[in-house]
Design an enzyme around this catalytic site. Structure first.
Site, mmCIF file in Angstrom:
data_model
loop_
_atom_site.group_PDB
_atom_site.id
_atom_site.type_symbol
_atom_site.label_atom_id
_atom_site.label_comp_id
_atom_site.label_asym_id
_atom_site.label_seq_id
_atom_site.Cartn_x
_atom_site.Cartn_y
_atom_site.Cartn_z
ATOM 1 N N GLN A 197 -12.296 -1.450 3.913
ATOM 2 C CA GLN A 197 -11.893 -0.754 5.147
ATOM 3 C C GLN A 197 -13.105 -0.209 5.894
ATOM 4 O O GLN A 197 -13.102 -0.120 7.121
ATOM 5 C CB GLN A 197 -10.943 0.413 4.817
ATOM 6 C CG GLN A 197 -9.550 0.009 4.379
ATOM 7 C CD GLN A 197 -9.437 -0.062 2.878
ATOM 8 O OE1 GLN A 197 -10.413 -0.331 2.180
ATOM 9 N NE2 GLN A 197 -8.251 0.167 2.354
ATOM 10 N N ASP A 238 -4.710 10.932 2.281
ATOM 11 C CA ASP A 238 -3.371 10.337 2.188
ATOM 12 C C ASP A 238 -2.326 11.363 1.789
ATOM 13 O O ASP A 238 -1.135 11.209 2.092
ATOM 14 C CB ASP A 238 -3.372 9.171 1.204
ATOM 15 C CG ASP A 238 -4.066 7.989 1.839
ATOM 16 O OD1 ASP A 238 -5.312 7.937 1.802
ATOM 17 O OD2 ASP A 238 -3.368 7.148 2.429
HETATM 18 O O1 MRU Z 1 -5.071 1.814 1.466
HETATM 19 P P1 MRU Z 1 -5.291 2.359 2.847
HETATM 20 O O2 MRU Z 1 -6.239 1.559 3.661
HETATM 21 O O3 MRU Z 1 -3.981 2.622 3.550
HETATM 22 O O4 MRU Z 1 -5.974 3.767 2.603
HETATM 23 C C1 MRU Z 1 -6.319 4.531 3.716
HETATM 24 C C2 MRU Z 1 -7.086 5.741 3.391
HETATM 25 O O5 MRU Z 1 -7.326 6.068 2.247
HETATM 26 C C3 MRU Z 1 -7.479 6.615 4.555
HETATM 27 O O6 MRU Z 1 -8.690 7.239 4.312
HETATM 28 C C4 MRU Z 1 -6.396 7.686 4.749
HETATM 29 O O7 MRU Z 1 -5.148 7.074 4.878
HETATM 30 C C5 MRU Z 1 -6.650 8.538 5.922
HETATM 31 S S1 MRU Z 1 -6.359 7.695 7.413
HETATM 32 C C6 MRU Z 1 -6.461 8.731 8.725
#
Ligand code: MRU
Length: 353
Positions: A197, A238
């Protein structure tokens, strides 16, 4: 603004985050089932963004409903809410958004609304969730930017940007707001294994905005901090438990420990929809274990030998003692988080600094 998710007529349109930055492809979801699949397979990801997607998915599903009468309609509504709730377990924004849709439904039903009126009400609620998330990101950016000095070199992990929210971003919103204030900011984006990401999405967003961006593997964060090349860390979340323990993308905990060792402030940026005061601490946050193939393969090529066991927990918990502050749309909250986070929900509370 980046097009994370949009509702066009009878379709929910999302940029396919699995394909970025190589291809900018849009996925068109025409049913609640397609939206649920898009969340599960990470076409759309990031805690606030999947909350918005689930709300829109529920509203879309009910718009397509062929239920005869309010009883059948209510059964279908519950089934679609359950479908959304089963997509991903860690980000509490998903469950928060489903609860909001359930409340909107219950209020409408109590007022004796017809199925057509309920459908319109659910559509309005989903759009409100979307628009409020953008507003929250802007507010968090404003508060967070006060913590970012001119010339700061900022490390971030995963993608907490426009793509992970309805727009503007949480952690990246803080960076964007600081840049909009005329500050010179350099960003180090952790690659973020295994879904990348940071390397793919954070770097793509920031480069598009003309912000100075350097991608590093997460194993480089420690040496860079030791060399004095990082001034502060901002990450998203999250789920934040009542005591401030924070679930975020796997690797966040390591960054937080490194930051403490090098006396670098570590900030979490998240809207109130990420706060889960019903969960007492990080031990009680469910951690998603994703497909082992995300680790064993790169595209079609297998990286690991057949027979090697693989673990793939997608999130980790950063204990609250490593967190210098939690930046929300209501201000910046500091330890003791068990007290300050409660205040965050008090609408009459003056924004904290
Ligand atoms: O697995 P993902 O890509 O959904 O995980 C996303 C994250 O861990 C982000 O850092 C989190 O959702 C914060 S987004 C504003």
């Amino acid at each position: 603004m980046l097009p994370t998710i949009d509702w066009q007529d009878d379709t929910i349109v999302m940029v396919d985050q699995r394909k970025l930055p190589g291809q900018e492809i849009y996925v068109r979801c025409r049913s609640a089932q397609e939206v649920a699949k898009a969340i599960r397979t990470m076409v759309i990801r990031g805690a606030p963004a999947i909350g918005v997607a689930s709300a829109m998915g529920i509203a879309l599903g009910m718009r397509r409903s062929t239920a005869k009468g309010t009883k059948q309609y209510a059964v279908e509504f519950q089934r679609i809410c359950d479908l959304m709730a089963a997509t991903r377990p860690t980000a509490v924004n998903l469950f928060w958004a489903i609860d909001r849709m359930k409340r909107a439904f219950a209020e409408g039903a109590q007022a004796g609304q017809s199925t057509e009126e309920l459908t319109a009400r659910l559509g309005r609620e989903a759009r409100a969730i979307h628009d409020e998330d953008v507003a929250s990101c802007r507010a968090m950016g404003g508060f967070g930017a006060t913590l970012v000095p001119d010339g700061a070199r900022v490390l971030t992990h995963c993608n907490a940007g426009a793509l992970a929210t309805a727009g503007y971003g949480s952690a990246l919103g803080v960076i964007r707001a600081a840049v909009e204030q005329g500050k010179r900011i350099a960003v180090f984006a952790d690659e973020t294994r295994p879904f990348l990401q940071g390397a793919r999405l954070t770097a793509w967003e920031l480069v598009r905005d003309g912000i100075d961006t350097t991608v590093i593997t997460e194993s480089m964060a420690g040496p860079l901090m030791r060399a004095g090349e990082i001034d502060l860390v901002v990450v998203g979340a999250d789920r934040i438990a009542a005591n401030g323990d924070t679930a975020n993308k796997i690797g966040t905990y390591t960054v937080a420990v490194l930051a403490r060792e090098h006396k670098i402030p570590f900030y979490v940026v998240a809207p109130l929809s990420t706060l889960d005061l019903a969960t007492p601490d990080g031990e009680h946050i469910p951690i998603e274990e994703r497909d082992r193939r995300e680790i064993s393969h790169l595209g079609a090529s297998q990286l690991t030998p057949v027979g090697a066991r693989i673990r793939n927990p997608a999130f980790d918990i950063t204990p609250h003692r490593y967190i210098a502050g939690i930046i929300t749309e209501r201000g910046i909250f500091r330890a003791p988080f068990a007290d300050s986070l409660k205040q965050a929900f008090d609408a009459s509370a003056a924004p904290a600094r």
